[in-house]
Motif scaffolding. Sequence first.
Motif, PDB file in Angstrom:
ATOM      1  N   ARG A  60       0.859  -1.183   0.000  1.00 37.93           N
ATOM      2  CA  ARG A  60       0.000   0.000   0.000  1.00 37.93           C
ATOM      3  C   ARG A  60       0.897   1.236   0.000  1.00 37.93           C
ATOM      4  O   ARG A  60       1.802   1.342   0.819  1.00 37.93           O
ATOM      5  CB  ARG A  60      -0.871  -0.015   1.262  1.00 37.93           C
ATOM      6  CG  ARG A  60      -2.024   0.951   1.171  1.00 37.93           C
ATOM      7  CD  ARG A  60      -2.975   0.733   2.325  1.00 37.93           C
ATOM      8  NE  ARG A  60      -4.094   1.645   2.210  1.00 37.93           N
ATOM      9  CZ  ARG A  60      -5.003   1.809   3.145  1.00 37.93           C
ATOM     10  NH1 ARG A  60      -4.934   1.090   4.271  1.00 37.93           N
ATOM     11  NH2 ARG A  60      -5.995   2.671   2.972  1.00 37.93           N
ATOM     12  N   ARG A  61       0.621   2.147  -0.929  1.00 36.87           N
ATOM     13  CA  ARG A  61       1.453   3.352  -1.068  1.00 36.87           C
ATOM     14  C   ARG A  61       0.595   4.526  -1.490  1.00 36.87           C
ATOM     15  O   ARG A  61      -0.400   4.350  -2.180  1.00 36.87           O
ATOM     16  CB  ARG A  61       2.479   3.154  -2.192  1.00 36.87           C
ATOM     17  CG  ARG A  61       3.645   2.298  -1.782  1.00 36.87           C
ATOM     18  CD  ARG A  61       4.497   1.968  -2.964  1.00 36.87           C
ATOM     19  NE  ARG A  61       5.120   3.155  -3.578  1.00 36.87           N
ATOM     20  CZ  ARG A  61       6.151   3.082  -4.409  1.00 36.87           C
ATOM     21  NH1 ARG A  61       6.653   1.902  -4.721  1.00 36.87           N
ATOM     22  NH2 ARG A  61       6.667   4.165  -4.950  1.00 36.87           N
ATOM     23  N   GLY A  62       1.025   5.747  -1.120  1.00 45.36           N
ATOM     24  CA  GLY A  62       0.392   6.956  -1.634  1.00 45.36           C
ATOM     25  C   GLY A  62      -0.814   7.396  -0.823  1.00 45.36           C
ATOM     26  O   GLY A  62      -1.195   6.764   0.166  1.00 45.36           O
ATOM     27  N   LEU A  99       4.250   3.541 -10.312  1.00 43.82           N
ATOM     28  CA  LEU A  99       3.756   4.010  -9.011  1.00 43.82           C
ATOM     29  C   LEU A  99       4.164   5.458  -8.680  1.00 43.82           C
ATOM     30  O   LEU A  99       3.312   6.225  -8.202  1.00 43.82           O
ATOM     31  CB  LEU A  99       4.196   3.058  -7.881  1.00 43.82           C
ATOM     32  CG  LEU A  99       3.686   1.615  -8.012  1.00 43.82           C
ATOM     33  CD1 LEU A  99       4.137   0.777  -6.810  1.00 43.82           C
ATOM     34  CD2 LEU A  99       2.174   1.564  -8.137  1.00 43.82           C
ATOM     35  N   GLU A 159       1.377   8.206  -6.872  1.00 41.13           N
ATOM     36  CA  GLU A 159       1.172   8.139  -5.416  1.00 41.13           C
ATOM     37  C   GLU A 159       0.754   9.455  -4.761  1.00 41.13           C
ATOM     38  O   GLU A 159       0.362   9.451  -3.605  1.00 41.13           O
ATOM     39  CB  GLU A 159       2.354   7.472  -4.703  1.00 41.13           C
ATOM     40  CG  GLU A 159       3.670   8.085  -4.921  1.00 41.13           C
ATOM     41  CD  GLU A 159       4.802   7.135  -4.486  1.00 41.13           C
ATOM     42  OE1 GLU A 159       4.547   5.989  -4.070  1.00 41.13           O
ATOM     43  OE2 GLU A 159       5.947   7.573  -4.569  1.00 41.13           O
ATOM     44  N   ASP A 177      -4.471   6.385  -3.153  1.00 41.29           N
ATOM     45  CA  ASP A 177      -4.138   5.418  -2.109  1.00 41.29           C
ATOM     46  C   ASP A 177      -4.022   4.099  -2.872  1.00 41.29           C
ATOM     47  O   ASP A 177      -5.038   3.483  -3.211  1.00 41.29           O
ATOM     48  CB  ASP A 177      -5.300   5.416  -1.092  1.00 41.29           C
ATOM     49  CG  ASP A 177      -5.175   4.342  -0.043  1.00 41.29           C
ATOM     50  OD1 ASP A 177      -4.163   3.625  -0.031  1.00 41.29           O
ATOM     51  OD2 ASP A 177      -6.126   4.232   0.773  1.00 41.29           O
ATOM     52  N   LEU A 178      -2.801   3.705  -3.177  1.00 46.18           N
ATOM     53  CA  LEU A 178      -2.578   2.565  -4.087  1.00 46.18           C
ATOM     54  C   LEU A 178      -2.537   1.259  -3.307  1.00 46.18           C
ATOM     55  O   LEU A 178      -1.772   1.129  -2.346  1.00 46.18           O
ATOM     56  CB  LEU A 178      -1.248   2.747  -4.823  1.00 46.18           C
ATOM     57  CG  LEU A 178      -1.176   3.973  -5.733  1.00 46.18           C
ATOM     58  CD1 LEU A 178       0.284   4.303  -6.074  1.00 46.18           C
ATOM     59  CD2 LEU A 178      -1.973   3.744  -7.016  1.00 46.18           C
TER      60      LEU A 178
END
Length: 254
Positions: free
Chosen positions: A15-17, A39, A43, A47-48
């Motif tokens: 989970r990133r961003g 990505l 980001e 909310d990746l």
Amino acid sequence: MQKLNVNGIQLAYERRGKGTPLVLLHGFPLDHHLWDAVLPPLEDTFDLILPDLRGFGESSTVDSFYAMEDYASDIAGLLDGLGIRKAAVAGHSMGGYVALAFARLFPERVRGLALVSSQVLADSPERKDGRYKSAAEVAEHGIGSVVEAMTPKLTPDKKLQAFARQSMERQPPAAYIGALKAMAERVDSTTLLSSFLFPVVLIHGDADALIPVDRAREVKAALPQAHLVEISGAGHMPMMEDREKTAQALKHLA
Ligand code: MLT
């Protein structure tokens, strides 16, 4: 990677961003690293959430038969575990088939959908037969022949081919077999398109040797409000072959 117990599976995800929840689903026979290159430009907007589909990457698998709907139900369970009710979902190739199954099962949870190098059609009888033959071949001799056949079709770019080959070689035979059978049995989603009340983005390389760009053009013809981005010169991996154009297109889901 983090893991969550969903449907009896340890589902691994990254989970990133920050921003609109966007689930990025990888294709066959890969894992979430497929999306790595795209990505950074995403980001700040999203909310990746990047799962490894059951059996692939660091997710565990089950021995029994499963279907596209099971992958989709894993994603719903993952979103439940993260406390996210509604998300945009982007799927690459087989990940697109999972995204379509998710939209069929959980339409109220979809805030947008992207099909990247994917299609809404089911397999022809010949293709279906080929999938079962490949599954039997993998069960008997391992993944080698599928990796050999797929590598040159993914992209003409030799460096990206090497990256994809490494990724394919990391995946266990059971993931291949499960996915091949699930793809063979997937339903046609053409009629589902007319129920889509959310933004739809289609991203396709015009040199895709696995799923021709005509599949995306047909979806656009059936769903004129869809945003179609054809990436000139790109093969089956536009998120690697042209990350900027792919990221720009995905931002329509923000
Ligand atoms: C994929 O890239 O996920 C698969 O090639 C899709 C397919 O075989 O239909």
